[in-house]
Design a protein around this motif. Structure first.
Motif, PDB file in Angstrom:
ATOM      1  N   TYR A  94       0.876  -1.176   0.000  1.00  0.00           N
ATOM      2  CA  TYR A  94       0.000   0.000   0.000  1.00  0.00           C
ATOM      3  C   TYR A  94       0.906   1.216   0.000  1.00  0.00           C
ATOM      4  CZ  TYR A  94       1.424  -0.166   4.850  1.00  0.00           C
ATOM      5  OH  TYR A  94       2.185  -0.233   5.979  1.00  0.00           O
ATOM      6  N   SER A  95       0.364   2.350  -0.375  1.00  0.00           N
ATOM      7  CA  SER A  95       1.137   3.580  -0.217  1.00  0.00           C
ATOM      8  C   SER A  95       0.171   4.715   0.045  1.00  0.00           C
ATOM      9  CB  SER A  95       1.971   3.862  -1.468  1.00  0.00           C
ATOM     10  OG  SER A  95       1.125   4.204  -2.535  1.00  0.00           O
ATOM     11  N   GLY A  96       0.655   5.710   0.755  1.00  0.00           N
ATOM     12  CA  GLY A  96      -0.216   6.850   1.028  1.00  0.00           C
ATOM     13  C   GLY A  96       0.183   7.569   2.299  1.00  0.00           C
ATOM     14  N   PRO A  97      -0.585   8.597   2.643  1.00  0.00           N
ATOM     15  CA  PRO A  97      -0.249   9.435   3.792  1.00  0.00           C
ATOM     16  C   PRO A  97      -0.582   8.792   5.132  1.00  0.00           C
ATOM     17  CG  PRO A  97      -2.276  10.212   2.789  1.00  0.00           C
ATOM     18  CD  PRO A  97      -1.784   9.081   1.934  1.00  0.00           C
ATOM     19  N   MET A  98       0.259   9.077   6.109  1.00  0.00           N
ATOM     20  CA  MET A  98       0.048   8.675   7.502  1.00  0.00           C
ATOM     21  C   MET A  98       0.062   9.957   8.330  1.00  0.00           C
ATOM     22  SD  MET A  98       0.010   5.406   7.151  1.00  0.00           S
ATOM     23  CE  MET A  98       0.272   4.490   5.630  1.00  0.00           C
ATOM     24  N   PHE A  99      -0.532   9.906   9.508  1.00  0.00           N
ATOM     25  CA  PHE A  99      -0.684  11.130  10.305  1.00  0.00           C
ATOM     26  C   PHE A  99      -0.243  10.885  11.740  1.00  0.00           C
ATOM     27  CE2 PHE A  99      -3.591  10.908   6.832  1.00  0.00           C
ATOM     28  CZ  PHE A  99      -3.555  12.181   6.278  1.00  0.00           C
ATOM     29  N   ARG A 100       0.679  11.697  12.204  1.00  0.00           N
ATOM     30  CA  ARG A 100       1.090  11.594  13.614  1.00  0.00           C
ATOM     31  C   ARG A 100       1.314  12.993  14.141  1.00  0.00           C
ATOM     32  NH1 ARG A 100       5.494   6.571  13.515  1.00  0.00           N
ATOM     33  NH2 ARG A 100       4.219   5.236  12.163  1.00  0.00           N
ATOM     34  N   TYR A 101       0.729  13.256  15.304  1.00  0.00           N
ATOM     35  CA  TYR A 101       0.871  14.570  15.908  1.00  0.00           C
ATOM     36  C   TYR A 101       2.196  14.607  16.661  1.00  0.00           C
ATOM     37  CZ  TYR A 101      -0.697  18.972  17.814  1.00  0.00           C
ATOM     38  OH  TYR A 101      -0.811  20.306  18.110  1.00  0.00           O
ATOM     39  N   GLU A 102       3.282  14.803  15.888  1.00  0.00           N
ATOM     40  CA  GLU A 102       4.628  14.825  16.463  1.00  0.00           C
ATOM     41  C   GLU A 102       5.165  16.249  16.389  1.00  0.00           C
ATOM     42  OE1 GLU A 102       7.125  11.368  16.028  1.00  0.00           O
ATOM     43  OE2 GLU A 102       6.214  11.008  14.068  1.00  0.00           O
ATOM     44  N   ARG A 103       6.269  16.494  17.074  1.00  0.00           N
ATOM     45  CA  ARG A 103       6.899  17.803  16.957  1.00  0.00           C
ATOM     46  C   ARG A 103       7.590  17.885  15.600  1.00  0.00           C
ATOM     47  NH1 ARG A 103      11.531  20.425  18.085  1.00  0.00           N
ATOM     48  NH2 ARG A 103      12.674  18.612  18.848  1.00  0.00           N
ATOM     49  N   PRO A 104       7.130  18.785  14.721  1.00  0.00           N
ATOM     50  CA  PRO A 104       7.725  18.834  13.383  1.00  0.00           C
ATOM     51  C   PRO A 104       9.191  19.230  13.449  1.00  0.00           C
ATOM     52  CG  PRO A 104       5.691  20.112  13.475  1.00  0.00           C
ATOM     53  CD  PRO A 104       6.060  19.766  14.882  1.00  0.00           C
TER      54      PRO A 104
END
Ligand code: ATP
Ligand code: MG
Length: 422
Positions: free
Chosen positions: A106-116
């Motif tokens: 699979y490929s695509g966006p993932m989301f994590r609320y990390e310190r950029p």
């Protein structure tokens, strides 16, 4: 009112996008040779899916998930990774009834609320693979070889494969106890996160990036000394297969990974050219997860690569290899513009990237633009040329120029440019 993308979330534009496309196309080609087929899995899932699999006491679940209630009050999470959704999909569609193994990517966006920060974003892209149904270490070796071929296929050479086994539900408790005993007396010197991990997830102390904790954990018992017979045998067999394929690796006894579902093999690919965020791909075995999701006991293994980090590395290698228009059609006057329009369509049908002149401008400024957008060949049509059924041409890279009958354009193209790739 000016708008900006959200913090830690970026647009991916040309020319960078060409690097991304290249990675994706090489990945597809390599996966096909190993029999991994594409699945398209949703970006949002029910929150429990991630809590259940990644683990309640992991960084991802504790502080990094984009979780919100939908309009009906259900708890929804934007996927922080792809394995849990892939397992949900495998079980939901009873794919275990199909011939084993089932191998997917699979490929695509993932989301994590990390310190950029450099190499760390809140929306980032992964390409991941999952192979279901094989317990033998040969598939571990195969998946690692596939990853190596992918990275070599896109031109990445200076990367290190790090390898470990974190045991199974039989031997891990014993190892956990050994760790607890080792940390017990010095716990108050560790960072607050590690003090918490001591109670919730002591293996993760081995993964702490705080300098002081790294120092303090020196001499901690190594997992290799606590593996049960089966886990040891699995690991030895994997290592000997890698040797057979001449894949070099480093054994890293601290490679425990930040997600709870892993069993046995864990691995990570790192690059020394990236600074602190140096892992470009990571993966491992998760032999218990399908069962935990309500399916039959099914061993599985997978990995995910981080697109942003790979693209950063590739940018240096391929700075000048971006596609640009092959042909620019400069025209003077309405009638010439219409003829240029017709020729442009004709050449596009032959596979060329053609940019016409849309708005009237002087020939000089049209040629300047052709140069700026990187065109290789300019075709020039003015009123005189039109009357004579001719076209002027100029090779913008070499400076050569001439005149040709419109019906003979093909000869000029063959002499001056290559057809663009479809
Ligand atoms: P890290 O130690 O860098 O936080 P991780 O263990 O959280 O990585 P995984 O969940 O295993 O990462 O994801 C696999 C790969 O995805 C990583 O090796 C990395 O290349 C990439 N990745 C993970 N988190 C991010 C992020 N926030 N931004 C960009 N890439 C990421
Ligand atoms: Mg992380």
């Amino acid at each position: 009112m000016a708008y900006n993308a959200l913090k830690g979330i970026q647009d991916i534009l040309p020319p960078d996008i060409h690097i991304w496309q290249k990675i994706e196309s090489v990945a597809r080609e390599v996966f096909q040779r190993y029999g991994f087929q594409e699945i398209r899995i949703p970006i949002i899932e029910s929150t429990d899916i991630f809590i259940r699999s990644i683990g309640e006491t992991t960084d991802i679940v504790e502080k990094e998930m984009y979780t919100f209630p939908d309009k009906a009050g259900r708890s929804i999470t934007m996927r922080p990774e792809g394995t849990a959704p892939a397992v949900r999909c495998y079980v939901e569609h009873h794919l275990y009834n199909l011939p084993s193994p089932q191998k997917f990517f699979y490929s695509g966006p993932m989301f994590r609320y990390e310190r950029p920060q450099k190499g760390r974003f809140r929306q980032f892209y992964q390409i991941g693979v999952e192979a279901f149904g094989v317990s033998q270490p040969s598939i571990d070796a195969e998946v690692i070889a596939m990853l190596k071929n992918l990275l070599e296929g896109i031109g990445l050479k200076e990367v290190n494969f790090e390898l470990n086994s974190i045991g199974c539900e039989k031997c891990r408790p014993d190892y956990k106890n050994a760790l607890l005993k080792f940390f017990e007396n010095r716990l108050s010197d560790f960072c607050p996160d590690c003090q918490r991990r001591y109670n919730t997830n002591p293996l993760r102390i081995l993964d702490c990036k705080v300098e002081r904790c790294i120092e303090l954990r020196k001499g901690a018992p190594a997992v290799a000394e606590h593996l049960c017979g089966n886990c040891r045998e699995h690991f030895n067999e994997l290592v000997s297969r890698l040797d057979l394929m001449k894949i070099s690796y480093t054994l890293n006894p601290n490679l425990v990974r930040g997600l709870d579902y892993y069993t046995r093999t864990t691995f990570e690919v790192t690059s020394e050219h990236l600074g602190a965020q140096k892992a470009v791909a990571a993966g491992g075995r998760y032999d218990r997860l399908v069962e935990e999701f309500g399916g039959p006991s099914t061993p599985a293994i997978g990995f995910a690569i981080g697109m942003e980090r790979i693209a950063t590395l590739l940018k240096e290698i391929w700075s000048d290899e971006h596609p640009s228009p092959k042909i620019f059609i400069a025209t003077l006057g309405k009638e010439a513009e219409i003829e240029g329009f017709r020729i442009a369509e004709d050449l596009r049908a032959k596979g060329f990237w053609v940019e016409p002149n849309y708005a009237g401008a002087s020939l000089k400024s049209q040629l300047r633009k052709a140069d700026r957008i990187g065109a290789e060949l300019a075709l020039i049509i003015g009123e005189n040329e039109l009357k004579a059924g001719k076209i002027q041409w100029k090779n913008l890279k070499k400076g050569e120029q001439g005149e040709v009958e419109i019906k003979d354009i093909q000869a000029i193209l063959t002499d001056n440019i290559q057809p663009s790739n479809p």
